[in-house]
Design a protein around this motif. Structure first.
Motif, short mmCIF file in Angstrom:
data_model
loop_
_atom_site.label_atom_id
_atom_site.label_comp_id
_atom_site.label_asym_id
_atom_site.label_seq_id
_atom_site.Cartn_x
_atom_site.Cartn_y
_atom_site.Cartn_z
N ILE A 1 0.92 -1.06 -0.06
CA ILE A 1 -0.07 -0.03 0.12
C ILE A 1 0.82 1.36 0.10
O ILE A 1 0.47 2.04 -0.68
CB ILE A 1 -0.90 0.00 1.01
N PRO A 2 1.97 1.48 0.65
CA PRO A 2 2.66 2.55 0.74
C PRO A 2 3.32 2.87 -0.67
O PRO A 2 3.24 3.82 -0.94
CB PRO A 2 3.72 2.40 1.74
N GLY A 3 3.64 1.90 -1.36
CA GLY A 3 4.08 2.15 -2.87
C GLY A 3 3.07 2.35 -3.66
O GLY A 3 3.10 3.26 -4.56
N THR A 4 1.68 2.03 -3.55
CA THR A 4 0.71 2.57 -4.18
C THR A 4 0.48 4.25 -4.00
O THR A 4 0.16 4.82 -4.87
CB THR A 4 -0.54 1.59 -3.85
N LEU A 5 0.40 4.42 -2.60
CA LEU A 5 0.26 5.68 -2.31
C LEU A 5 1.16 6.74 -2.98
O LEU A 5 1.05 7.65 -3.40
CB LEU A 5 0.45 5.94 -0.72
N ILE A 6 2.68 6.32 -3.13
CA ILE A 6 3.62 6.95 -3.84
C ILE A 6 3.16 7.35 -5.19
O ILE A 6 3.15 8.48 -5.61
CB ILE A 6 5.01 6.33 -3.58
N PHE A 7 2.59 6.37 -5.68
CA PHE A 7 2.44 6.23 -7.31
C PHE A 7 1.23 7.36 -7.36
O PHE A 7 1.07 8.32 -8.24
CB PHE A 7 1.99 4.91 -7.56
N VAL A 8 0.06 6.96 -6.35
CA VAL A 8 -1.09 7.83 -6.51
C VAL A 8 -0.82 9.39 -6.51
O VAL A 8 -1.20 10.20 -7.15
CB VAL A 8 -2.25 7.39 -5.37
N PHE A 9 -0.01 9.59 -5.21
CA PHE A 9 0.27 11.24 -4.97
C PHE A 9 0.88 11.51 -6.18
O PHE A 9 0.77 12.84 -6.31
CB PHE A 9 1.02 11.08 -3.80
N ASN A 10 2.09 10.95 -6.72
CA ASN A 10 2.92 11.63 -7.72
C ASN A 10 1.91 11.86 -9.02
O ASN A 10 2.16 12.94 -9.74
CB ASN A 10 4.05 10.81 -8.08
N LEU A 11 1.17 11.02 -9.23
CA LEU A 11 0.13 10.93 -10.51
C LEU A 11 -0.76 12.08 -10.30
O LEU A 11 -1.07 12.78 -11.12
CB LEU A 11 -0.66 9.50 -10.46
N VAL A 12 -1.32 12.06 -9.31
CA VAL A 12 -2.43 13.08 -9.25
C VAL A 12 -1.82 14.53 -9.06
O VAL A 12 -2.51 15.75 -9.59
CB VAL A 12 -3.36 12.91 -7.85
N LEU A 13 -0.73 14.67 -8.34
CA LEU A 13 0.03 15.82 -8.45
C LEU A 13 0.18 16.58 -9.88
O LEU A 13 -0.11 17.61 -10.30
CB LEU A 13 1.39 15.76 -7.61
N GLY A 14 0.82 15.64 -10.58
CA GLY A 14 1.07 15.84 -12.28
C GLY A 14 -0.21 16.22 -12.86
O GLY A 14 -0.26 17.10 -13.80
N PHE A 15 -1.12 15.26 -12.62
CA PHE A 15 -2.33 15.53 -13.45
C PHE A 15 -3.17 16.76 -13.15
O PHE A 15 -3.62 17.26 -14.05
CB PHE A 15 -3.23 14.11 -13.23
N TYR A 16 -3.09 17.09 -11.96
CA TYR A 16 -3.80 18.16 -11.48
C TYR A 16 -3.04 19.30 -12.10
O TYR A 16 -3.97 20.11 -12.67
CB TYR A 16 -3.60 18.37 -9.93
N PHE A 17 -1.85 19.73 -12.17
CA PHE A 17 -1.40 20.79 -12.91
C PHE A 17 -1.31 20.64 -14.35
O PHE A 17 -1.28 21.65 -15.13
CB PHE A 17 0.03 21.25 -12.53
#
Length: 235
Positions: free
Chosen positions: A56-72
Protein backbone atom coordinates in the motif's frame (compact mmCIF):
# COMPACT_ATOMS: atom_id res chain seq x y z
CA UNK A 1 6.06 38.68 0.55
CA UNK A 2 2.91 36.83 -0.51
CA UNK A 3 -0.10 39.10 -1.09
CA UNK A 4 -3.63 38.36 0.05
CA UNK A 5 -4.75 37.53 -3.51
CA UNK A 6 -1.84 35.15 -3.99
CA UNK A 7 -2.83 33.40 -0.77
CA UNK A 8 -6.34 33.00 -2.19
CA UNK A 9 -4.92 31.38 -5.33
CA UNK A 10 -2.64 29.08 -3.30
CA UNK A 11 -5.52 28.12 -0.99
CA UNK A 12 -7.77 27.39 -3.96
CA UNK A 13 -5.10 25.19 -5.57
CA UNK A 14 -4.46 23.27 -2.35
CA UNK A 15 -8.18 22.82 -1.75
CA UNK A 16 -8.78 21.32 -5.20
CA UNK A 17 -5.58 19.30 -5.12
CA UNK A 18 -6.43 18.00 -1.65
CA UNK A 19 -9.85 16.82 -2.80
CA UNK A 20 -8.29 15.15 -5.85
CA UNK A 21 -5.73 13.37 -3.69
CA UNK A 22 -8.37 12.23 -1.20
CA UNK A 23 -10.74 10.90 -3.88
CA UNK A 24 -8.03 9.17 -5.92
CA UNK A 25 -6.45 7.62 -2.82
CA UNK A 26 -9.80 6.41 -1.51
CA UNK A 27 -10.73 4.75 -4.79
CA UNK A 28 -7.39 3.16 -5.68
CA UNK A 29 -6.40 2.04 -2.19
CA UNK A 30 -10.00 0.97 -1.52
CA UNK A 31 -10.05 -1.22 -4.63
CA UNK A 32 -6.67 -2.62 -3.68
CA UNK A 33 -7.92 -3.51 -0.20
CA UNK A 34 -11.04 -5.12 -1.61
CA UNK A 35 -8.86 -7.28 -3.82
CA UNK A 36 -6.74 -8.30 -0.85
CA UNK A 37 -9.83 -9.12 1.22
CA UNK A 38 -11.33 -11.24 -1.56
CA UNK A 39 -8.02 -13.10 -1.83
CA UNK A 40 -8.07 -13.62 1.96
CA UNK A 41 -11.62 -15.02 1.84
CA UNK A 42 -10.63 -17.41 -0.93
CA UNK A 43 -7.24 -18.55 0.38
CA UNK A 44 -7.77 -18.04 4.14
CA UNK A 45 -4.12 -17.07 4.45
CA UNK A 46 -3.68 -14.22 6.90
CA UNK A 47 0.10 -14.13 6.43
CA UNK A 48 -0.31 -13.55 2.71
CA UNK A 49 -2.87 -10.80 3.41
CA UNK A 50 -0.48 -9.03 5.81
CA UNK A 51 2.35 -9.26 3.30
CA UNK A 52 0.09 -7.79 0.60
CA UNK A 53 -0.66 -4.79 2.84
CA UNK A 54 3.01 -3.84 2.61
CA UNK A 55 2.40 -2.81 -0.99
CA UNK A 56 0.00 0.00 0.00
CA UNK A 57 2.76 2.59 0.73
CA UNK A 58 4.12 2.05 -2.78
CA UNK A 59 0.62 2.52 -4.18
CA UNK A 60 0.26 5.78 -2.21
CA UNK A 61 3.53 7.09 -3.64
CA UNK A 62 2.31 6.31 -7.16
CA UNK A 63 -1.11 7.91 -6.56
CA UNK A 64 0.26 11.07 -4.96
CA UNK A 65 2.77 11.69 -7.77
CA UNK A 66 0.20 10.89 -10.46
CA UNK A 67 -2.48 13.19 -9.02
CA UNK A 68 0.01 16.03 -8.43
CA UNK A 69 1.17 16.00 -12.04
CA UNK A 70 -2.29 15.38 -13.45
CA UNK A 71 -3.76 18.30 -11.49
CA UNK A 72 -1.36 20.86 -12.96
CA UNK A 73 -1.88 19.30 -16.39
CA UNK A 74 -5.67 19.69 -16.50
CA UNK A 75 -6.51 22.51 -14.06
CA UNK A 76 -4.95 25.54 -15.76
CA UNK A 77 -8.13 26.84 -17.40
CA UNK A 78 -10.36 26.10 -14.39
CA UNK A 79 -7.99 27.96 -12.08
CA UNK A 80 -7.80 30.82 -14.58
CA UNK A 81 -11.60 31.04 -14.81
CA UNK A 82 -11.85 31.07 -11.00
CA UNK A 83 -9.32 33.90 -10.68
CA UNK A 84 -11.00 36.03 -13.36
CA UNK A 85 -14.38 35.55 -11.71
CA UNK A 86 -12.86 36.72 -8.42
CA UNK A 87 -11.14 39.76 -9.92
CA UNK A 88 -7.62 38.37 -9.63
CA UNK A 89 -5.02 39.21 -12.28
CA UNK A 90 -3.16 36.76 -14.49
CA UNK A 91 0.12 37.80 -12.88
CA UNK A 92 -1.21 36.93 -9.44
CA UNK A 93 -2.57 33.65 -10.79
CA UNK A 94 0.84 32.78 -12.22
CA UNK A 95 2.78 33.43 -9.02
CA UNK A 96 0.13 31.81 -6.85
CA UNK A 97 0.04 28.61 -8.91
CA UNK A 98 3.83 28.49 -9.16
CA UNK A 99 4.17 28.88 -5.39
CA UNK A 100 1.51 26.22 -4.83
CA UNK A 101 3.28 23.91 -7.28
CA UNK A 102 6.60 24.26 -5.47
CA UNK A 103 5.05 23.80 -2.02
CA UNK A 104 2.91 20.85 -3.12
CA UNK A 105 5.84 19.17 -4.87
CA UNK A 106 8.04 19.53 -1.78
CA UNK A 107 5.22 18.21 0.41
CA UNK A 108 4.60 15.19 -1.83
CA UNK A 109 8.34 14.56 -2.00
CA UNK A 110 8.59 14.47 1.83
CA UNK A 111 5.61 12.10 2.00
CA UNK A 112 7.16 9.90 -0.71
CA UNK A 113 10.43 9.64 1.20
CA UNK A 114 8.61 8.78 4.44
CA UNK A 115 6.45 6.15 2.76
CA UNK A 116 9.47 4.64 1.04
CA UNK A 117 10.88 3.81 4.50
CA UNK A 118 8.34 0.97 4.66
CA UNK A 119 10.11 -0.65 1.71
CA UNK A 120 13.79 0.21 2.19
CA UNK A 121 16.10 2.17 4.54
CA UNK A 122 16.89 5.86 4.11
CA UNK A 123 18.69 6.46 0.83
CA UNK A 124 21.50 8.94 0.30
CA UNK A 125 20.84 12.66 0.33
CA UNK A 126 22.02 12.79 -3.28
CA UNK A 127 19.39 10.24 -4.30
CA UNK A 128 16.68 12.07 -2.36
CA UNK A 129 17.67 15.39 -3.92
CA UNK A 130 17.59 13.86 -7.39
CA UNK A 131 14.11 12.52 -6.71
CA UNK A 132 12.99 16.04 -5.78
CA UNK A 133 14.50 17.54 -8.93
CA UNK A 134 12.86 14.91 -11.13
CA UNK A 135 9.50 15.51 -9.45
CA UNK A 136 9.75 19.31 -9.79
CA UNK A 137 10.89 19.07 -13.41
CA UNK A 138 8.04 16.70 -14.29
CA UNK A 139 5.36 18.82 -12.62
CA UNK A 140 6.69 22.06 -14.15
CA UNK A 141 6.65 20.40 -17.58
CA UNK A 142 3.08 19.21 -17.09
CA UNK A 143 2.06 22.68 -15.94
CA UNK A 144 3.53 24.16 -19.13
CA UNK A 145 1.62 21.64 -21.25
CA UNK A 146 -1.56 22.30 -19.26
CA UNK A 147 -1.22 26.06 -19.68
CA UNK A 148 -0.72 25.55 -23.41
CA UNK A 149 -3.85 23.41 -23.63
CA UNK A 150 -5.68 26.11 -21.65
CA UNK A 151 -5.40 28.34 -24.71
CA UNK A 152 -7.25 25.83 -26.90
CA UNK A 153 -10.93 25.05 -27.23
CA UNK A 154 -12.23 21.50 -26.92
CA UNK A 155 -11.82 20.65 -30.61
CA UNK A 156 -8.22 21.87 -30.82
CA UNK A 157 -7.36 20.05 -27.59
CA UNK A 158 -8.27 16.78 -29.28
CA UNK A 159 -6.39 17.71 -32.46
CA UNK A 160 -3.22 18.80 -30.65
CA UNK A 161 -3.45 16.04 -28.03
CA UNK A 162 -3.55 13.35 -30.71
CA UNK A 163 -1.47 15.04 -33.40
CA UNK A 164 1.56 16.14 -31.39
CA UNK A 165 2.44 12.68 -29.96
CA UNK A 166 2.08 11.16 -33.45
CA UNK A 167 4.28 13.91 -34.93
CA UNK A 168 6.85 13.42 -32.17
CA UNK A 169 7.01 9.66 -32.80
CA UNK A 170 7.42 10.20 -36.54
CA UNK A 171 10.20 12.75 -36.04
CA UNK A 172 11.92 10.43 -33.56
CA UNK A 173 11.77 7.54 -36.04
CA UNK A 174 13.18 9.75 -38.81
CA UNK A 175 15.99 10.92 -36.51
CA UNK A 176 16.90 7.35 -35.53
CA UNK A 177 16.82 6.29 -39.16
CA UNK A 178 19.04 9.22 -40.15
CA UNK A 179 21.54 8.41 -37.38
CA UNK A 180 21.77 4.78 -38.49
CA UNK A 181 22.28 5.98 -42.04
CA UNK A 182 25.33 8.06 -41.14
CA UNK A 183 28.68 6.62 -42.16
CA UNK A 184 31.20 8.08 -39.72
CA UNK A 185 34.74 6.89 -39.14
CA UNK A 186 34.42 6.67 -35.37
CA UNK A 187 38.04 5.86 -34.68
CA UNK A 188 39.30 8.96 -36.49
CA UNK A 189 36.48 11.46 -36.07
CA UNK A 190 37.23 14.28 -33.61
CA UNK A 191 33.59 14.79 -32.61
CA UNK A 192 32.17 11.26 -32.60
CA UNK A 193 34.14 8.30 -31.28
CA UNK A 194 35.74 6.70 -28.21
CA UNK A 195 37.94 9.73 -27.44
CA UNK A 196 35.83 12.39 -29.11
CA UNK A 197 35.06 15.94 -27.99
CA UNK A 198 31.33 15.10 -27.89
CA UNK A 199 31.86 12.18 -25.52
CA UNK A 200 34.02 14.34 -23.25
CA UNK A 201 31.32 17.02 -23.12
CA UNK A 202 28.52 14.53 -22.44
CA UNK A 203 30.49 12.76 -19.72
CA UNK A 204 30.78 15.97 -17.69
CA UNK A 205 28.11 16.43 -15.00
CA UNK A 206 28.30 20.21 -15.52
CA UNK A 207 26.95 19.74 -19.06
CA UNK A 208 23.81 18.03 -17.83
CA UNK A 209 23.23 20.66 -15.12
CA UNK A 210 23.49 23.37 -17.78
CA UNK A 211 21.07 21.48 -20.05
CA UNK A 212 18.66 21.04 -17.12
CA UNK A 213 18.85 24.75 -16.21
CA UNK A 214 18.18 25.79 -19.84
CA UNK A 215 15.28 23.36 -20.03
CA UNK A 216 13.71 24.71 -16.82
CA UNK A 217 14.07 28.30 -18.05
CA UNK A 218 12.34 27.40 -21.33
CA UNK A 219 9.56 25.48 -19.56
CA UNK A 220 8.86 28.23 -17.01
CA UNK A 221 8.99 30.95 -19.68
CA UNK A 222 6.54 29.13 -21.97
CA UNK A 223 4.26 28.40 -19.03
CA UNK A 224 4.21 32.10 -18.14
CA UNK A 225 3.53 33.11 -21.76
CA UNK A 226 0.65 30.64 -22.03
CA UNK A 227 -0.74 31.82 -18.69
CA UNK A 228 -0.72 35.47 -19.76
CA UNK A 229 -2.51 34.72 -23.06
CA UNK A 230 -5.35 32.66 -21.61
CA UNK A 231 -8.88 33.90 -22.37
CA UNK A 232 -12.36 32.97 -21.18
CA UNK A 233 -14.23 30.66 -23.57
CA UNK A 234 -17.77 29.40 -23.90
CA UNK A 235 -16.94 25.78 -24.65
Amino acid sequence: MISHEQRLVITNVFRRLGWALAIATSWIVGLQLVGYLIELLINHRLDSFLVSLQGIPGTLIFVFNLVLGFYFLISAYEDFKWTIQNGISRKTLWWGRLTALLLASCGIWIIDELLSLFDHPITSWQSMGMHLLILLTSVLTLQMIGNGFGLLNRTWKWIVGIGLPILFILLLMLLIRAMFGLNIGYQYNAWVGPNSILLTILSSSATWWIVWAIYIIIVVTLSKVFNDRMQLRRD
